[in-house]
Design a protein around this motif. Sequence first.
Motif, PDB file in Angstrom:
ATOM      1  N   GLN B   5      20.236  36.066  -6.062  1.00  0.00           N
ATOM      2  CA  GLN B   5      20.980  37.202  -5.536  1.00  0.00           C
ATOM      3  C   GLN B   5      21.245  36.956  -4.062  1.00  0.00           C
ATOM      4  OE1 GLN B   5      17.895  39.868  -6.450  1.00  0.00           O
ATOM      5  NE2 GLN B   5      18.514  40.155  -8.571  1.00  0.00           N
ATOM      6  N   PRO B   6      22.541  37.026  -3.640  1.00  0.00           N
ATOM      7  CA  PRO B   6      22.871  36.712  -2.249  1.00  0.00           C
ATOM      8  C   PRO B   6      22.074  37.534  -1.245  1.00  0.00           C
ATOM      9  CG  PRO B   6      24.861  36.910  -3.551  1.00  0.00           C
ATOM     10  CD  PRO B   6      23.743  37.303  -4.450  1.00  0.00           C
ATOM     11  N   ALA B   7      21.884  38.839  -1.530  1.00  0.00           N
ATOM     12  CA  ALA B   7      21.154  39.682  -0.580  1.00  0.00           C
ATOM     13  C   ALA B   7      19.719  39.188  -0.418  1.00  0.00           C
ATOM     14  CB  ALA B   7      21.167  41.125  -1.067  1.00  0.00           C
ATOM     15  N   ARG B   8      19.136  38.809  -1.533  1.00  0.00           N
ATOM     16  CA  ARG B   8      17.748  38.332  -1.484  1.00  0.00           C
ATOM     17  C   ARG B   8      17.670  36.978  -0.767  1.00  0.00           C
ATOM     18  NH1 ARG B   8      14.443  39.390  -6.773  1.00  0.00           N
ATOM     19  NH2 ARG B   8      13.958  41.377  -5.801  1.00  0.00           N
ATOM     20  N   LEU B   9      18.719  36.178  -0.970  1.00  0.00           N
ATOM     21  CA  LEU B   9      18.776  34.867  -0.309  1.00  0.00           C
ATOM     22  C   LEU B   9      18.819  35.044   1.212  1.00  0.00           C
ATOM     23  CD1 LEU B   9      18.820  32.087  -1.584  1.00  0.00           C
ATOM     24  CD2 LEU B   9      21.296  32.091  -1.463  1.00  0.00           C
ATOM     25  N   VAL B  10      19.590  36.013   1.646  1.00  0.00           N
ATOM     26  CA  VAL B  10      19.690  36.293   3.084  1.00  0.00           C
ATOM     27  C   VAL B  10      18.342  36.792   3.604  1.00  0.00           C
ATOM     28  CG1 VAL B  10      20.787  37.791   4.801  1.00  0.00           C
ATOM     29  CG2 VAL B  10      22.159  36.758   2.994  1.00  0.00           C
ATOM     30  N   ALA B  11      17.716  37.687   2.818  1.00  0.00           N
ATOM     31  CA  ALA B  11      16.410  38.208   3.235  1.00  0.00           C
ATOM     32  C   ALA B  11      15.392  37.076   3.342  1.00  0.00           C
ATOM     33  CB  ALA B  11      15.939  39.262   2.233  1.00  0.00           C
ATOM     34  N   LEU B 115       8.981  39.787  -0.225  1.00  0.00           N
ATOM     35  CA  LEU B 115      10.309  39.908  -0.831  1.00  0.00           C
ATOM     36  C   LEU B 115      10.282  40.750  -2.097  1.00  0.00           C
ATOM     37  CD1 LEU B 115      11.910  36.342  -0.732  1.00  0.00           C
ATOM     38  CD2 LEU B 115      12.834  38.403   0.297  1.00  0.00           C
ATOM     39  N   GLY B 116       9.067  40.970  -2.591  1.00  0.00           N
ATOM     40  CA  GLY B 116       8.923  41.772  -3.801  1.00  0.00           C
ATOM     41  C   GLY B 116       9.320  41.029  -5.062  1.00  0.00           C
ATOM     42  N   VAL B 117       9.075  39.708  -5.070  1.00  0.00           N
ATOM     43  CA  VAL B 117       9.393  38.941  -6.284  1.00  0.00           C
ATOM     44  C   VAL B 117       8.108  38.411  -6.918  1.00  0.00           C
ATOM     45  CG1 VAL B 117      11.701  38.213  -5.590  1.00  0.00           C
ATOM     46  CG2 VAL B 117       9.732  36.836  -4.940  1.00  0.00           C
ATOM     47  N   PHE B 124      12.755  32.419  -5.869  1.00  0.00           N
ATOM     48  CA  PHE B 124      12.140  33.091  -4.719  1.00  0.00           C
ATOM     49  C   PHE B 124      10.620  33.162  -4.836  1.00  0.00           C
ATOM     50  CE2 PHE B 124      16.411  34.868  -5.292  1.00  0.00           C
ATOM     51  CZ  PHE B 124      16.966  34.500  -4.081  1.00  0.00           C
ATOM     52  N   GLY B 125      10.066  32.431  -5.791  1.00  0.00           N
ATOM     53  CA  GLY B 125       8.617  32.452  -5.987  1.00  0.00           C
ATOM     54  C   GLY B 125       7.891  31.656  -4.910  1.00  0.00           C
ATOM     55  N   THR B 126       6.582  31.576  -5.053  1.00  0.00           N
ATOM     56  CA  THR B 126       5.747  30.928  -4.025  1.00  0.00           C
ATOM     57  C   THR B 126       6.187  29.489  -3.730  1.00  0.00           C
ATOM     58  OG1 THR B 126       3.897  32.273  -4.710  1.00  0.00           O
ATOM     59  CG2 THR B 126       3.382  30.278  -3.475  1.00  0.00           C
ATOM     60  N   PHE B 127       6.423  28.710  -4.776  1.00  0.00           N
ATOM     61  CA  PHE B 127       6.663  27.287  -4.517  1.00  0.00           C
ATOM     62  C   PHE B 127       8.058  26.975  -3.974  1.00  0.00           C
ATOM     63  CE2 PHE B 127       2.800  27.152  -6.931  1.00  0.00           C
ATOM     64  CZ  PHE B 127       2.061  26.288  -6.141  1.00  0.00           C
ATOM     65  N   PRO B 128       9.109  27.622  -4.504  1.00  0.00           N
ATOM     66  CA  PRO B 128      10.410  27.399  -3.842  1.00  0.00           C
ATOM     67  C   PRO B 128      10.372  27.802  -2.362  1.00  0.00           C
ATOM     68  CG  PRO B 128      10.734  28.456  -5.965  1.00  0.00           C
ATOM     69  CD  PRO B 128       9.265  28.406  -5.734  1.00  0.00           C
ATOM     70  N   ILE B 129       9.658  28.880  -2.055  1.00  0.00           N
ATOM     71  CA  ILE B 129       9.560  29.280  -0.638  1.00  0.00           C
ATOM     72  C   ILE B 129       8.714  28.260   0.123  1.00  0.00           C
ATOM     73  CG2 ILE B 129       8.707  31.051   0.957  1.00  0.00           C
ATOM     74  CD1 ILE B 129       9.404  33.158  -1.076  1.00  0.00           C
ATOM     75  N   ALA B 130       7.632  27.808  -0.506  1.00  0.00           N
ATOM     76  CA  ALA B 130       6.769  26.825   0.164  1.00  0.00           C
ATOM     77  C   ALA B 130       7.560  25.557   0.510  1.00  0.00           C
ATOM     78  CB  ALA B 130       5.578  26.495  -0.722  1.00  0.00           C
ATOM     79  N   LEU B 131       8.464  25.154  -0.390  1.00  0.00           N
ATOM     80  CA  LEU B 131       9.271  23.957  -0.100  1.00  0.00           C
ATOM     81  C   LEU B 131      10.216  24.204   1.079  1.00  0.00           C
ATOM     82  CD1 LEU B 131      10.141  22.547  -3.645  1.00  0.00           C
ATOM     83  CD2 LEU B 131       8.808  21.418  -1.874  1.00  0.00           C
ATOM     84  N   ARG B 132      10.775  25.415   1.132  1.00  0.00           N
ATOM     85  CA  ARG B 132      11.646  25.753   2.288  1.00  0.00           C
ATOM     86  C   ARG B 132      10.839  25.727   3.577  1.00  0.00           C
ATOM     87  NH1 ARG B 132      16.461  29.090   1.312  1.00  0.00           N
ATOM     88  NH2 ARG B 132      16.856  29.133  -0.905  1.00  0.00           N
TER      89      ARG B 132
END
Lengths: 192, 156
Positions: B5-11, B115-117, B124-132
């Motif tokens: 979701q674009p909004a979530r991506l921006v957040a 993010l509430g996911v 948007f889970g732990t590991f995709p965010i961890a990679l970012r």
Amino acid sequence: MSALAKPAISHEDDELLLSTAEAVVDEFFQQVRGERLRDIPGRSQLRGLLGYAANHPAQRVLEDFIRHQLTRAVRAVKAAEDDRSRVRPKDRVAVIFWQRLEEEIVRGRIFNWVEKGLPNLPERPKARSANTRELRAAFNKARKHREQLRQERFNQAMPLFVRHFVCHYCYRLKQAEIRNPTLVATEEEKSS
Amino acid sequence: MSEVQPARLVALARLVDQYLDQNTFAETGRLLWQALASGSDEKMSQLRGLQNVVYSATRFSDIIDFIKNQMGKESSKPDRKPRWTKEDGGEMVGSRLLRELGQVRNDAAKLAAELGVSPDDPHFGTFPIALRLARGWVRHVAAHYLYCTAKGNGGS
């Protein structure tokens, strides 16, 4: 499917494989700390395992590499005991090492992970029931399918698990070498 | 499976930027420079190797394995200078990187919760965010490393 679609082994499963590999290595180093550190399997042997696991199906890695190394070590210990000569610490430690690894794969956390993702088998058909033949055929088909899935999951898990295992092993070995430089044989000494 | 979701991506991008503004990892870049480049002719290859792995990793554990592997394969010969295993304040530089990455992974779980996911969300889970976060982390570390290379003394 998008590029970010769930991989065959999810991040969460991968974390489980990583933590399992770390736990197995750490437990092993606890078992062999002190003077026996000089007799533990060397990097070259572990690199061999890594290469084998990357290029062969899981069952072959288990049979041809892990069990082969275990059998060799057990045979060496038994031969020394039969001769009433001293068992080489290197062989005794090798038995502990390969046994521990084999156990984790065939009965431990790796086995549990593989089993967890499999469908339940239908109830085995009772003999002499009304439609035994059809039920048995369905049961055999389900069992075959389950076995295929089991092999598939095993093949997915093994190379990743072995990679985590070998990397953590080499890391812990290096730490041990730095902390106890006099206790560890160099690769040259090991091969001589 | 959830959609991007674009909004979530921006957040998420905003949260990641905030995180990287608060954590600059300057000391890690300096220690890595001291370990890998100081007094060595080969100043960049190890750093580039780390950057490549972090940028191309599809799993967080790829980065962990790379660092452990680099540490594990260093020679024990007394005439070889320790690099990834060089100690500073009782901690090897590689172990420091592993510790920081462990922290990054834990912080990623917090950001996912913020993010509430679900932690195992594929986008948007732990590991995709961890990679970012890890990519931001290595950007910071490399910047400080290169700064030390330019100054030539590792001073901050």
